[in-house]
Write a protein that holds these residues in place. Structure first.
Motif, PDB file in Angstrom:
ATOM      1  N   LYS A   3       2.455  -0.126  -1.526  1.00  0.00           N
ATOM      2  CA  LYS A   3       3.262  -0.104  -0.450  1.00  0.00           C
ATOM      3  C   LYS A   3       2.508  -0.259   0.970  1.00  0.00           C
ATOM      4  N   VAL A   4       3.246  -0.817   1.775  1.00  0.00           N
ATOM      5  CA  VAL A   4       2.509  -1.113   3.179  1.00  0.00           C
ATOM      6  C   VAL A   4       2.707   0.118   3.879  1.00  0.00           C
ATOM      7  N   PHE A  14      10.140   1.091   8.977  1.00  0.00           N
ATOM      8  CA  PHE A  14      10.754   0.307   7.851  1.00  0.00           C
ATOM      9  C   PHE A  14      12.063   0.814   7.423  1.00  0.00           C
ATOM     10  N   MET A  44       7.972  -4.718   4.454  1.00  0.00           N
ATOM     11  CA  MET A  44       8.019  -5.027   2.906  1.00  0.00           C
ATOM     12  C   MET A  44       9.082  -5.805   2.343  1.00  0.00           C
ATOM     13  N   GLU A  66      -1.553  -6.530   6.491  1.00  0.00           N
ATOM     14  CA  GLU A  66      -1.325  -5.904   5.411  1.00  0.00           C
ATOM     15  C   GLU A  66      -0.037  -6.225   4.688  1.00  0.00           C
ATOM     16  N   SER A  67       0.928  -6.483   5.769  1.00  0.00           N
ATOM     17  CA  SER A  67       2.509  -6.926   5.220  1.00  0.00           C
ATOM     18  C   SER A  67       2.203  -8.303   4.770  1.00  0.00           C
ATOM     19  N   TYR A  70       1.156  -8.263   1.149  1.00  0.00           N
ATOM     20  CA  TYR A  70       2.168  -7.709   0.316  1.00  0.00           C
ATOM     21  C   TYR A  70       3.304  -8.864   0.165  1.00  0.00           C
ATOM     22  N   LEU A  71       3.563  -9.495   1.246  1.00  0.00           N
ATOM     23  CA  LEU A  71       4.855 -10.522   1.198  1.00  0.00           C
ATOM     24  C   LEU A  71       4.544 -11.809   0.125  1.00  0.00           C
ATOM     25  N   LYS A  74       4.926 -10.561  -3.182  1.00  0.00           N
ATOM     26  CA  LYS A  74       6.432 -10.384  -3.713  1.00  0.00           C
ATOM     27  C   LYS A  74       7.236 -11.739  -3.589  1.00  0.00           C
TER      28      LYS A  74
END
Length: 260
Positions: A3-4, A14, A44, A66-67, A70-71, A74
């Motif tokens: 997780k971010v 968030f 996220m 970081e996001s 993650y994206l 995902k």
């Protein structure tokens, strides 16, 4: 995927409530038939998940590395449409290659700046559905004569039809902000150009609200008011009493007085 972590310096809160994320996503209408949507600050992807269910050609922009990582993990199908950038500093008109809508849970600390950027790109941005601090959301949607009415209200209402949709409590965020949030929708209206000098209009509005309690006669002294204009009853009013059309009229009166 790890997780971010929300970062305080980026104003990240968030959203964790899926029903609210769904409600925000469903509020995007595709005004003027536009299918391209740019989500600002997806974090996220809680809102992104629901935007992906719509008919949208979706782009994401986030300043947080970081996001972004993650994206990418995902949403591999979005790959090149995931942009690591500061929305305020990039020309998204050219990136989107045509008109687009904006959606997002805006960072509180830069929400006003985002709207000034949207104003600059108003002929590209057809619709905005966003969550931001409740007070700012109310200000933007507020009618004239209301204590919340201010600079952003006038400038945005000149070019957009604005609705306050609903309020969101702090407990549905990680970390919870100290204030309530509000969701608003802006739809580009038919005004291509104001019936006055637009640069001067922006200056008059900003100066008019500079000292809210003073009359416009006092606020606009630095504009070099002519004796004739000083007698105009519009200057007996305070800025919050004027709607867009009245500010247009005042701008024209100033321009005419200088040209005489």
């Amino acid at each position: 995927m790890e997780k971010v972590k929300p970062k305080k310096h980026l104003g990240q809160h968030f959203l964790t409530d899926l029903s609210i994320a769904e409600k925000i996503a469903k509020a995007v209408t595709g005004h003027q038939g536009i299918k391209k949507v740019l989500e600002i600050g997806p974090g996220m992807g809680v809102l992104t998940d629901f935007l992906m269910l719509g008919p949208w050609d979706l782009y994401l922009v986030d300043i947080d590395t970081e996001s972004i990582q993650y994206l990418h993990q995902k949403y591999p199908s979005l790959s090149e449409k995931i942009i690591e950038a500061d929305y305020l500093k990039k020309d998204f008109g050219s990136i989107m290659q045509g008109p687009y809508a904006v959606a997002g849970n805006f960072p509180y600390n830069i929400s006003s700046q985002i709207f000034f950027k949207i104003l600059e790109e108003r002929n590209m941005v057809t619709e905005v559905v966003c969550m931001l601090q409740k007070e700012v959301a109310q200000r933007i949607a507020s009618p004239k004569g209301n204590k919340d009415y201010g600079i952003l209200s006038v400038l945005l209402q000149a070019f957009y039809d604005i609705e306050y949709l609903f309020t969101v409590p702090p407990g549905v965020f990680n970390p919870p902000p100290k204030v309530n949030s509000g969701v608003i929708r802006l739809k580009r209206n038919h005004v291509q150009q104001l019936a006055c000098n637009e640069k001067l209009f922006f200056r008059v509005v900003k100066q008019g609200f500079g000292t809210r309690r003073k009359t416009l006669r006092n606020c606009l002294k630095s504009f070099g008011l002519t004796d004739e204009l000083k007698e105009d009853p519009i200057l007996d009013k305070r800025a919050e009493q004027l709607g867009v059309e009245e500010f247009v009229s005042l701008t024209n009166k100033l321009q005419e007085s200088w040209n005489q």
